[in-house]
Design a protein around this motif. Structure first.
Motif, PDB file in Angstrom:
ATOM      1  N   ALA A  93       0.817  -1.213   0.000  1.00 30.22           N
ATOM      2  CA  ALA A  93       0.000   0.000   0.000  1.00 30.22           C
ATOM      3  C   ALA A  93       0.859   1.276   0.000  1.00 30.22           C
ATOM      4  O   ALA A  93       0.337   2.377   0.155  1.00 30.22           O
ATOM      5  N   ILE A  95       2.962   2.351   2.245  1.00 31.66           N
ATOM      6  CA  ILE A  95       3.003   2.994   3.551  1.00 31.66           C
ATOM      7  C   ILE A  95       4.351   2.671   4.194  1.00 31.66           C
ATOM      8  O   ILE A  95       4.640   1.511   4.502  1.00 31.66           O
ATOM      9  N   HIS A 114      -0.777   8.600   7.396  1.00 27.79           N
ATOM     10  CA  HIS A 114      -1.072   7.288   6.814  1.00 27.79           C
ATOM     11  C   HIS A 114      -1.812   6.361   7.778  1.00 27.79           C
ATOM     12  O   HIS A 114      -2.087   5.210   7.437  1.00 27.79           O
ATOM     13  N   ASP A 116      -4.961   6.113   9.060  1.00 28.65           N
ATOM     14  CA  ASP A 116      -6.257   5.550   8.668  1.00 28.65           C
ATOM     15  C   ASP A 116      -6.107   4.510   7.566  1.00 28.65           C
ATOM     16  O   ASP A 116      -6.731   3.448   7.608  1.00 28.65           O
ATOM     17  N   MET A 117      -5.273   4.811   6.572  1.00 29.25           N
ATOM     18  CA  MET A 117      -5.060   3.851   5.489  1.00 29.25           C
ATOM     19  C   MET A 117      -4.383   2.585   6.025  1.00 29.25           C
ATOM     20  O   MET A 117      -4.741   1.475   5.634  1.00 29.25           O
ATOM     21  N   ASP A 120      -6.952   0.428   7.729  1.00 32.72           N
ATOM     22  CA  ASP A 120      -7.790  -0.237   6.732  1.00 32.72           C
ATOM     23  C   ASP A 120      -7.066  -1.411   6.085  1.00 32.72           C
ATOM     24  O   ASP A 120      -7.627  -2.499   5.936  1.00 32.72           O
ATOM     25  N   VAL A 121      -5.808  -1.211   5.697  1.00 29.80           N
ATOM     26  CA  VAL A 121      -5.022  -2.266   5.053  1.00 29.80           C
ATOM     27  C   VAL A 121      -4.849  -3.457   5.990  1.00 29.80           C
ATOM     28  O   VAL A 121      -5.008  -4.611   5.584  1.00 29.80           O
ATOM     29  N   GLN A 124      -8.108  -5.327   6.322  1.00 34.21           N
ATOM     30  CA  GLN A 124      -8.380  -6.057   5.090  1.00 34.21           C
ATOM     31  C   GLN A 124      -7.536  -7.322   4.987  1.00 34.21           C
ATOM     32  O   GLN A 124      -7.903  -8.259   4.279  1.00 34.21           O
TER      33      GLN A 124
END
Length: 131
Positions: A93, A95, A114, A116-117, A120-121, A124
């Protein structure tokens, strides 16, 4: 560690800072504030990761705005794949991370922008993230 293993991570609420001091420096008292600090000395530098607060001198080389994931361990030393199960999805991603290991567990830091992303990653990819 099997591919299907779910890790649980806690996001520490504090903002962290990474500081670089000359290798000849003594460890300053402000390094020990907060729920987590890491101090590493090499022939080249003294690196300190600690919470970002007003006690830090303004003339120290620092990188600010880091958030910290604490892996809920402990993990035995012969357990493999713990870090890669987190680092590989974050790398895919784009990051960037800073990883720190202790005797019992691991910590991974990401820039605040980064967070929040990253959460999420990780979700997932089957991991549980507690705020």
């Amino acid at each position: 560690m099997s591919k299907s293993t779910t890790l649980t991570l806690n996001v520490l609420k504090e903002n962290f800072i990474i500081c670089r001091l000359p290798s000849s420096s003594s460890v300053p008292s402000w390094a020990f504030n907060g729920p987590f600090c890491s101090i590493t000395k090499t022939n080249d530098e003294l690196s300190i990761i600690t919470i970002d607060n007003d006690q830090l001198p303004k003339d120290i080389q620092c990188e600010r705005n880091w958030k910290c994931f604490k892996f809920l361990g402990p993990f035995s030393f012969d357990m493999t794949g713990v870090l890669t199960s987190i680092l590989n999805p974050l790398a895919k991603a784009d990051i960037g991370i800073l990883a720190i290991s202790t005797f019992d567990t691991d910590y991974v830091m990401v820039k605040d922008k980064h967070l929040d992303m990253a959460i999420d990653v990780l979700k997932q990819n089957g991991h549980k993230v507690n705020m």
